[in-house]
Design a protein around this motif. Structure first.
Motif, mmCIF file in Angstrom:
data_model
loop_
_atom_site.group_PDB
_atom_site.id
_atom_site.type_symbol
_atom_site.label_atom_id
_atom_site.label_comp_id
_atom_site.label_asym_id
_atom_site.label_seq_id
_atom_site.Cartn_x
_atom_site.Cartn_y
_atom_site.Cartn_z
ATOM 1 N N PRO A 4 -0.894 6.613 60.419
ATOM 2 C CA PRO A 4 -1.080 8.057 60.239
ATOM 3 C C PRO A 4 -2.270 8.615 61.005
ATOM 4 N N CYS A 5 -3.368 7.863 61.099
ATOM 5 C CA CYS A 5 -4.532 8.354 61.841
ATOM 6 C C CYS A 5 -4.203 8.560 63.314
ATOM 7 N N ILE A 6 -3.373 7.698 63.866
ATOM 8 C CA ILE A 6 -2.937 7.880 65.250
ATOM 9 C C ILE A 6 -2.099 9.153 65.376
ATOM 10 N N LEU A 7 -1.192 9.356 64.421
ATOM 11 C CA LEU A 7 -0.365 10.556 64.439
ATOM 12 C C LEU A 7 -1.208 11.813 64.242
ATOM 13 N N TYR A 8 -2.231 11.728 63.363
ATOM 14 C CA TYR A 8 -3.123 12.872 63.182
ATOM 15 C C TYR A 8 -3.851 13.188 64.484
ATOM 16 N N ALA A 9 -4.351 12.151 65.144
ATOM 17 C CA ALA A 9 -5.120 12.346 66.372
ATOM 18 C C ALA A 9 -4.268 13.023 67.449
ATOM 19 N N VAL A 10 -3.028 12.566 67.593
ATOM 20 C CA VAL A 10 -2.138 13.173 68.586
ATOM 21 C C VAL A 10 -1.848 14.626 68.220
ATOM 22 N N SER A 11 -1.604 14.889 66.947
ATOM 23 C CA SER A 11 -1.312 16.252 66.505
ATOM 24 C C SER A 11 -2.504 17.169 66.742
ATOM 25 N N ILE A 12 -3.703 16.699 66.411
ATOM 26 C CA ILE A 12 -4.905 17.515 66.615
ATOM 27 C C ILE A 12 -5.153 17.756 68.106
ATOM 28 N N PHE A 13 -4.904 16.721 68.914
ATOM 29 C CA PHE A 13 -5.057 16.866 70.361
ATOM 30 C C PHE A 13 -4.128 17.954 70.892
ATOM 31 N N ARG A 14 -2.884 17.939 70.450
ATOM 32 C CA ARG A 14 -1.928 18.950 70.893
ATOM 33 C C ARG A 14 -2.325 20.329 70.370
ATOM 34 N N LEU A 15 -2.800 20.378 69.128
ATOM 35 C CA LEU A 15 -3.189 21.648 68.540
ATOM 36 C C LEU A 15 -4.368 22.261 69.286
ATOM 37 N N VAL A 16 -5.358 21.450 69.600
ATOM 38 C CA VAL A 16 -6.522 21.940 70.346
ATOM 39 C C VAL A 16 -6.105 22.407 71.736
ATOM 40 N N GLY A 17 -5.193 21.669 72.357
ATOM 41 C CA GLY A 17 -4.713 22.061 73.675
ATOM 42 C C GLY A 17 -4.046 23.426 73.671
ATOM 43 N N TRP A 18 -3.258 23.688 72.646
ATOM 44 C CA TRP A 18 -2.603 24.994 72.564
ATOM 45 C C TRP A 18 -3.607 26.094 72.234
ATOM 46 N N PHE A 19 -4.579 25.800 71.380
ATOM 47 C CA PHE A 19 -5.591 26.797 71.063
ATOM 48 C C PHE A 19 -6.408 27.173 72.298
ATOM 49 N N SER A 20 -6.772 26.175 73.091
ATOM 50 C CA SER A 20 -7.542 26.454 74.300
ATOM 51 C C SER A 20 -6.714 27.250 75.298
ATOM 52 N N GLY A 21 -5.403 26.987 75.327
ATOM 53 C CA GLY A 21 -4.535 27.733 76.230
ATOM 54 C C GLY A 21 -4.363 29.181 75.831
ATOM 55 N N ARG A 22 -4.463 29.454 74.521
ATOM 56 C CA ARG A 22 -4.307 30.830 74.049
ATOM 57 C C ARG A 22 -5.501 31.696 74.418
ATOM 58 N N VAL B 34 -2.337 32.907 81.136
ATOM 59 C CA VAL B 34 -1.565 31.909 81.866
ATOM 60 C C VAL B 34 -0.529 32.617 82.728
ATOM 61 N N THR B 35 -0.165 31.976 83.812
ATOM 62 C CA THR B 35 0.889 32.489 84.678
ATOM 63 C C THR B 35 2.241 32.009 84.160
ATOM 64 N N ALA B 36 3.296 32.565 84.720
ATOM 65 C CA ALA B 36 4.637 32.145 84.313
ATOM 66 C C ALA B 36 4.862 30.670 84.621
ATOM 67 N N GLU B 37 4.343 30.222 85.764
ATOM 68 C CA GLU B 37 4.498 28.809 86.128
ATOM 69 C C GLU B 37 3.784 27.907 85.128
ATOM 70 N N GLN B 38 2.594 28.296 84.708
ATOM 71 C CA GLN B 38 1.859 27.511 83.720
ATOM 72 C C GLN B 38 2.560 27.520 82.367
ATOM 73 N N ALA B 39 3.112 28.664 81.996
ATOM 74 C CA ALA B 39 3.847 28.748 80.737
ATOM 75 C C ALA B 39 5.057 27.820 80.745
ATOM 76 N N ILE B 40 5.754 27.799 81.877
ATOM 77 C CA ILE B 40 6.923 26.925 81.996
ATOM 78 C C ILE B 40 6.521 25.462 81.867
ATOM 79 N N LEU B 41 5.420 25.082 82.495
ATOM 80 C CA LEU B 41 4.944 23.704 82.399
ATOM 81 C C LEU B 41 4.558 23.345 80.971
ATOM 82 N N ARG B 42 3.896 24.277 80.275
ATOM 83 C CA ARG B 42 3.495 24.008 78.891
ATOM 84 C C ARG B 42 4.709 23.864 77.992
#
Length: 216
Positions: free
Chosen positions: A61-79, A83-91
């Motif tokens: 579970p700690c590994i799954l938490y870490a991956v989830s938090i990593f993805r969550l932080v990535g989306w928060f930083s992106g907000r 972003v351009t349309a190309e970047q949105a498509i990649l995300r």
């Protein structure tokens, strides 16, 4: 994979306005998605803490938490930045790929806890997977490809696993979740098509207004 199926599970580059609208809408639902995953996983870990090995209740579970938090932080930083349309498509494409990875990861972990506890704990495993599938479908409503892919990679093993237990209650639950998920996907497909048409109509309206102002 034929061309039609490939197009269904891809983000079209010829519709940048749709990709930007999907990105904007989905970015608001990402926190709910990952918070739900973490909360449900914590609850299932807690109910099996006394009966299952520590690597299953804490380590994995700690590994799954870490991956989830990593993805969550990535989306928060992106907000916080445009972003351009190309970047949105990649995300968005990255989200589809992660759905094909995280879905089986959480599913495999939940299956590994089955049998370590009593009947109520086994029922919690079935409930955890069912409620998580339904929650993910709603959170991914603006990204149809990810929602459908997640259902296929999670729901198939779910139904086969609990149908093979030989326990009538779990078999009934598996069939029930299959029918509910099918109905939700049908509704999601209608909603997504309406959403895409709305974005296309808005684009046409903007073009028409621009042409009118140019003529005037």
């Amino acid at each position: 994979m034929n061309q039609g199926l490939r197009a269904f599970f891809s983000i079209p580059v010829d519709k940048p306005e749709l990709a930007m609208a999907q990105f904007s809408a989905f970015s608001k639902q990402v926190p709910l998605l990952y918070l739900m995953l973490v909360a449900n996983t914590v609850a299932l870990s807690a109910t099996h803490f006394q009966t299952a090995p520590l690597y299953l209740t804490i380590g994995v579970p700690c590994i799954l938490y870490a991956v989830s938090i990593f993805r969550l932080v990535g989306w928060f930083s992106g907000r916080r930045r445009s972003v351009t349309a190309e970047q949105a498509i990649l995300r968005l494409r990255g989200t589809i790929r992660f759905a094909s990875i995280l879905g089986p990861a959480f599913t495999g972990w939940a299956f590994s806890l089955y049998g370590y506890g009593d009947a109520l704990q086994d029922a919690h495993v079935a409930f955890y997977m069912a409620i998580t599938i339904i929650g993910c479908i709603f959170c991914l409503m603006h990204l149809r490809a990810a929602a459908v892919l997640l259902v296929f990679v999670v729901l198939g093993p779910y139904v086969l696993f609990f149908a093979s237990t030989g326990i009538l209650v779990f078999q009934a639950i598996a069939i029930n979740i299959l029918l509910v998920s099918a109905a939700l996907l049908y509704i999601l497909n209608i909603y997504y098509n309406d959403f895409a048409q709305l974005i296309a109509s808005r684009k046409e309206l903007v073009v028409q207004q621009a042409e009118t102002q140019h003529l005037s």
